[in-house]
Design a protein around this motif. Structure first.
Motif, mmCIF file in Angstrom:
data_model
loop_
_atom_site.group_PDB
_atom_site.id
_atom_site.type_symbol
_atom_site.label_atom_id
_atom_site.label_comp_id
_atom_site.label_asym_id
_atom_site.label_seq_id
_atom_site.Cartn_x
_atom_site.Cartn_y
_atom_site.Cartn_z
ATOM 1 N N ASP A 111 51.426 30.617 37.433
ATOM 2 C CA ASP A 111 52.839 30.289 37.213
ATOM 3 C C ASP A 111 53.693 30.686 38.415
ATOM 4 O O ASP A 111 54.610 29.965 38.810
ATOM 5 N N LYS A 112 53.385 31.837 39.013
ATOM 6 C CA LYS A 112 54.129 32.267 40.204
ATOM 7 C C LYS A 112 53.926 31.282 41.348
ATOM 8 O O LYS A 112 54.865 30.966 42.079
ATOM 9 N N HIS A 113 52.703 30.782 41.495
ATOM 10 C CA HIS A 113 52.421 29.791 42.550
ATOM 11 C C HIS A 113 53.172 28.489 42.288
ATOM 12 O O HIS A 113 53.674 27.858 43.220
ATOM 13 N N ARG A 114 53.246 28.080 41.025
ATOM 14 C CA ARG A 114 53.979 26.861 40.688
ATOM 15 C C ARG A 114 55.461 27.011 41.043
ATOM 16 O O ARG A 114 56.075 26.083 41.582
ATOM 17 N N LEU A 115 56.023 28.163 40.765
ATOM 18 C CA LEU A 115 57.431 28.410 41.102
ATOM 19 C C LEU A 115 57.628 28.455 42.615
ATOM 20 O O LEU A 115 58.593 27.902 43.141
ATOM 21 N N GLN A 116 56.712 29.112 43.316
ATOM 22 C CA GLN A 116 56.814 29.209 44.769
ATOM 23 C C GLN A 116 56.661 27.843 45.421
ATOM 24 O O GLN A 116 57.281 27.564 46.442
ATOM 25 N N ARG A 117 55.862 26.970 44.821
ATOM 26 C CA ARG A 117 55.707 25.613 45.337
ATOM 27 C C ARG A 117 57.046 24.868 45.317
ATOM 28 O O ARG A 117 57.344 24.097 46.225
ATOM 29 N N THR A 118 57.844 25.094 44.290
ATOM 30 C CA THR A 118 59.173 24.479 44.216
ATOM 31 C C THR A 118 60.046 24.972 45.361
ATOM 32 O O THR A 118 60.775 24.196 45.984
ATOM 33 N N ILE A 119 59.954 26.259 45.676
ATOM 34 C CA ILE A 119 60.734 26.823 46.780
ATOM 35 C C ILE A 119 60.263 26.227 48.105
ATOM 36 O O ILE A 119 61.077 25.893 48.971
ATOM 37 N N ARG A 120 58.945 26.087 48.281
ATOM 38 C CA ARG A 120 58.435 25.471 49.513
ATOM 39 C C ARG A 120 58.898 24.027 49.652
ATOM 40 O O ARG A 120 59.203 23.564 50.754
ATOM 41 N N SER A 121 58.963 23.304 48.542
ATOM 42 C CA SER A 121 59.473 21.925 48.581
ATOM 43 C C SER A 121 60.925 21.914 49.039
ATOM 44 O O SER A 121 61.323 21.061 49.840
ATOM 45 N N ALA A 122 61.694 22.851 48.541
ATOM 46 C CA ALA A 122 63.102 22.946 48.951
ATOM 47 C C ALA A 122 63.211 23.282 50.440
ATOM 48 O O ALA A 122 64.081 22.755 51.140
ATOM 49 N N GLU A 123 62.321 24.150 50.933
ATOM 50 C CA GLU A 123 62.315 24.484 52.366
ATOM 51 C C GLU A 123 62.077 23.238 53.212
ATOM 52 O O GLU A 123 62.719 23.045 54.247
ATOM 53 N N LYS A 124 61.147 22.396 52.768
ATOM 54 C CA LYS A 124 60.854 21.172 53.517
ATOM 55 C C LYS A 124 62.035 20.213 53.495
ATOM 56 O O LYS A 124 62.327 19.562 54.492
ATOM 57 N N ILE A 125 62.700 20.117 52.359
ATOM 58 C CA ILE A 125 63.856 19.225 52.245
ATOM 59 C C ILE A 125 64.994 19.720 53.129
ATOM 60 O O ILE A 125 65.597 18.956 53.880
ATOM 61 N N ILE A 126 65.263 21.021 53.074
ATOM 62 C CA ILE A 126 66.384 21.606 53.814
ATOM 63 C C ILE A 126 66.052 21.755 55.293
ATOM 64 O O ILE A 126 66.910 21.584 56.158
#
Length: 181
Positions: free
Chosen positions: A99-114
């Motif tokens: 679950d922590k990895h799934r949440l961190q994946r969302t943050i990494r996606s945001a990093e790529k977008i930003i």
């Protein structure tokens, strides 16, 4: 909802309030967090991820329309990170690695977008836990104030004794460890 981790839980009689029976449920939503009777946070994390993904759409749209990076970071912090960190001091310690990895994946996606680095969920959890613990220490009327007991040296806090991993990963032992580091 009944939370009972004993090997042989006792039989509970039906509960009535004002001659009306109270129904037993497996989980319920309290202050925006979904709490299950086994105190696992998967359904809460699934709900958080769903909300975060819905808001990531808006972040993508803003990037597509050429919003500056600083405003994208501000938008992310206000709209997406606030969802990811909702009650994080309560559930993060008991969350599974998956679950922590799934949440961190969302943050990494945001990093790529930003196109800019963002704080990890672990860093956000540590910062918020430390701040919450400091606020509890400052407030003598807080019910948990007595759990933060200074050692005779006056520089470190006494560690809480824990017997279970569930308790060890909860907020108070973690907060004391953070304050002592």
């Amino acid at each position: 909802m009944v939370v009972d981790f004993r090997k042989h839980p006792s039989l509970l009689h039906p509960l009535t309030i004002s001659h009306s029976p109270v129904s037993k449920v497996d989980s319920f939503k309290f202050l925006g967090s979904i709490i299950s009777q086994d105190l696992k946070w998967e359904s809460n994390i699934n709900a958080i991820l769903k909300k975060a993904q819905q808001r990531m759409y808006f972040l993508r749209q803003l990037r597509k329309h050429g919003l500056p990076q600083e405003l994208l970071v501000t938008f992310y912090t206000a709209v997406v990170e606030s969802i990811l960190c909702s009650s994080v001091t309560v559930w993060f310690g008991a969350a599974t690695q998956q679950d922590k990895h799934r949440l961190q994946r969302t943050i990494r996606s945001a990093e790529k977008i930003i196109g800019a680095p963002l704080p990890s969920l672990q860093d956000l959890y540590i910062g918020r836990s430390r701040k919450r613990a400091e606020n509890i220490i400052k407030d003598p009327s807080h019910p948990a104030h007595t759990l933060f007991d200074l050692l005779p040296s006056g520089r470190r806090y006494r560690s809480l004794r824990t017997k279970t991993t569930r308790h060890k990963n909860s907020f108070f032992p973690t907060a004391i460890t953070l304050l002592n580091s």
